[in-house]
Design an enzyme around this catalytic site. Sequence first.
Site, PDB file in Angstrom:
ATOM      1  CE  LYS A 283      41.076  30.233  34.536  1.00 45.66           C
ATOM      2  NZ  LYS A 283      40.717  31.182  33.515  1.00 45.66           N
ATOM      3  N   GLY A 343      43.292  45.675  34.664  1.00 44.08           N
ATOM      4  CA  GLY A 343      43.416  44.548  35.586  1.00 44.08           C
ATOM      5  C   GLY A 343      44.741  43.834  35.386  1.00 44.08           C
ATOM      6  CB  ALA A 344      47.653  43.447  36.953  1.00 47.36           C
ATOM      7  N   GLY A 346      44.851  37.042  37.379  1.00 45.51           N
ATOM      8  CA  GLY A 346      45.082  35.802  36.628  1.00 45.51           C
ATOM      9  C   GLY A 346      44.568  35.903  35.198  1.00 45.51           C
ATOM     10  CB  ALA A 347      41.329  36.995  33.798  1.00 40.26           C
ATOM     11  CG  ASN A 366      45.813  45.990  38.814  1.00 39.44           C
ATOM     12  OD1 ASN A 366      44.654  45.653  38.552  1.00 39.44           O
ATOM     13  ND2 ASN A 366      46.489  45.465  39.826  1.00 39.44           N
ATOM     14  CE1 TYR A 432      31.969  32.947  32.195  1.00 37.20           C
ATOM     15  CE2 TYR A 432      29.642  32.471  31.941  1.00 37.20           C
ATOM     16  CZ  TYR A 432      30.873  32.170  32.484  1.00 37.20           C
ATOM     17  OH  TYR A 432      30.995  31.080  33.310  1.00 37.20           O
TER      18      TYR A 432
HETATM   19  P1  ATR Z   1      41.339  36.884  38.083  1.00 35.02           P
HETATM   20  O1  ATR Z   1      42.112  35.625  38.138  1.00 35.02           O
HETATM   21  O2  ATR Z   1      39.876  36.680  37.778  1.00 35.02           O
HETATM   22  O3  ATR Z   1      41.931  37.922  37.208  1.00 35.02           O
HETATM   23  P2  ATR Z   1      42.440  38.083  40.444  1.00 35.02           P
HETATM   24  O4  ATR Z   1      43.734  37.438  40.172  1.00 35.02           O
HETATM   25  O5  ATR Z   1      41.951  38.119  41.847  1.00 35.02           O
HETATM   26  O6  ATR Z   1      41.285  37.404  39.605  1.00 35.02           O
HETATM   27  O7  ATR Z   1      42.470  39.564  39.845  1.00 35.02           O
HETATM   28  C1  ATR Z   1      41.415  40.404  40.018  1.00 35.02           C
HETATM   29  C2  ATR Z   1      41.701  41.709  39.263  1.00 35.02           C
HETATM   30  O8  ATR Z   1      40.575  42.549  39.465  1.00 35.02           O
HETATM   31  C3  ATR Z   1      42.913  42.448  39.803  1.00 35.02           C
HETATM   32  O9  ATR Z   1      43.477  43.204  38.770  1.00 35.02           O
HETATM   33  C4  ATR Z   1      42.264  43.364  40.851  1.00 35.02           C
HETATM   34  O10 ATR Z   1      42.999  44.505  41.144  1.00 35.02           O
HETATM   35  P3  ATR Z   1      44.101  44.480  42.325  1.00 35.02           P
HETATM   36  O11 ATR Z   1      45.307  43.824  41.736  1.00 35.02           O
HETATM   37  O12 ATR Z   1      44.315  45.877  42.670  1.00 35.02           O
HETATM   38  O13 ATR Z   1      43.500  43.682  43.438  1.00 35.02           O
HETATM   39  C5  ATR Z   1      41.024  43.759  40.117  1.00 35.02           C
HETATM   40  N1  ATR Z   1      39.988  44.226  41.024  1.00 35.02           N
HETATM   41  C6  ATR Z   1      39.238  43.481  41.850  1.00 35.02           C
HETATM   42  N2  ATR Z   1      38.374  44.270  42.526  1.00 35.02           N
HETATM   43  C7  ATR Z   1      38.591  45.547  42.102  1.00 35.02           C
HETATM   44  C8  ATR Z   1      38.001  46.810  42.415  1.00 35.02           C
HETATM   45  N3  ATR Z   1      37.004  46.920  43.278  1.00 35.02           N
HETATM   46  N4  ATR Z   1      38.460  47.878  41.748  1.00 35.02           N
HETATM   47  C9  ATR Z   1      39.449  47.797  40.857  1.00 35.02           C
HETATM   48  N5  ATR Z   1      40.057  46.619  40.529  1.00 35.02           N
HETATM   49  C10 ATR Z   1      39.624  45.515  41.140  1.00 35.02           C
END
Ligand code: ATR
Length: 481
Positions: A283, A343-344, A346-347, A366, A432
């Site tokens: 994205k 979460g922080a 891309g989505a 996050n 989803y």
């Molecule tokens: P997307 O574009 O789908 O949001 P991303 O940019 O990789 O994917 O972001 C993934 C999100 O899931 C991030 O907020 C990530 O937290 P970190 O910034 O700390 O990496 C979170 N995430 C992924 N695995 C995780 C886990 N096991 N526990 C908690 N947060 C997680």
Amino acid sequence: MICLTLSGNTLESCLEEIEANRSYIDLAELRMDYLTPDEQKRASEFPEIAKLPLILTFRRKEDGGKCTLPERERRALLLSALDGDYAYVDIEEDVKKNDVEDKAREKGVKIIRSFHDFSGIPDDIYSRIYRLAERGDIAKAAVTPHTTQDLLTLFRISEELKDIPKIIIGMGDWGIPIRILYKKAGSLLTFACSGEAVAPGQISAKDLKLLYGADKVNERTAIYGIIGNPVLHTSSPMIHNPGFRRINYNAIYLPFLVDNVRIFFALAEYLKMRGFSVTVPFKDAVLMYLGNITREVKQIGACNTVVRMPGMWKGMNTDYYGFLQPILPDLESGRVKNALVIGAGGASQAVVWALRNRGVKVTILNRTLTKAETLAKLNLCEYDTLDNAHLYEGKVDLVVQTTSVGLYPNFDTSPVPDFHFTGREIAYDIIYKPRMTKFLSDAEKAGCTLHFGDEMLLAQGKLQFEAFTGYHYPHDLHPSL
Ligand code: ATR
């Protein structure tokens, strides 16, 4: 033509496969090497009972089949099978002229001359295909693309060889687009499996016919798709293809597994694609190839929709509205004044921006605090670590889950396993698959109102459909995702 590869070990079970798929297929391939030894001897009876054109194939182990018989025995069985009225017989590239070939020519059975490469695309693929087709036979090359570049190469090879009767198969996940767009690639037919796909890269006859309408593709068909990595689990084709059909638009939408965005843009030009959806992890990566972006793309820093404009590609973001749409009534009624966004990544960017645009006070939680901080500062929000989630219990109207935690196949995980919902919150997970995540089932147990990721997926998809076609998504279509 769509050809069903039969996988049964008896003629009866092969016939059952045909019956289950008859309305989706034009012909079937009997794989003698899958049959039991007794059934192999009966192969000549099959055309009579199958009642559709058949390819006879007895694939050796070295070509990806199961036959380990000495060549002479294999040939004798093929020869006897040809007593039946097969339409085609598959003879491998290196097999010298023999009685099977003579009998086929005598009976007017067309010969498919095949070679297989399970490791890649051989450098001499052009000359080999020429040579295979030399005697008026149909050349079949089953090769294995591993990259977006390989896929582009295969499409180009197909075009160069457009006057040659041939079948070009891209095996595995990277080859899916050329197997769906087999007509665009000038292939006589494409191979399909029965029922649900059981191996990577397989597509069912039903999906090829009903979902993609692969056999209807012609030179005027507009091509759309979705790029991502992974991408093959996507439900977006189930939104767009039925929509195109309903508005009588000669168009197709298919998944493209991508490793290199720049090369994908070359492929998109090559296929004269009109637009495509973009999913994780591209994205951001697509932005530098866009000549025009909307305000949302600029603000969110992510693009999920690309459409062709004269001389350039335009990037849009339908995620943000897709996210908002299911909760609009709650935003408009004032029920949602503050939200917790988990979460922080891309989505999360689109979600946070959408909520802030509606005046909602947002706190971003996050695992990695710095990422929460960066996103929070961009959008005038509060931020905190996941470990402090309990501090917000009972204090928020909406909790949105945007991480990948809980995504198929990790059904039993939640990024906030100890968070206590009061039951008053709206809980919204943008995952989803599965529809009911652990996060949502925890919220449901407390009595919360739930919103599911497929609501967002459908809403953003409908907007994409408008961007792609200029028409509203047909209101009476309700894709099951
Ligand atoms: P997307 O574009 O789908 O949001 P991303 O940019 O990789 O994917 O972001 C993934 C999100 O899931 C991030 O907020 C990530 O937290 P970190 O910034 O700390 O990496 C979170 N995430 C992924 N695995 C995780 C886990 N096991 N526990 C908690 N947060 C997680």
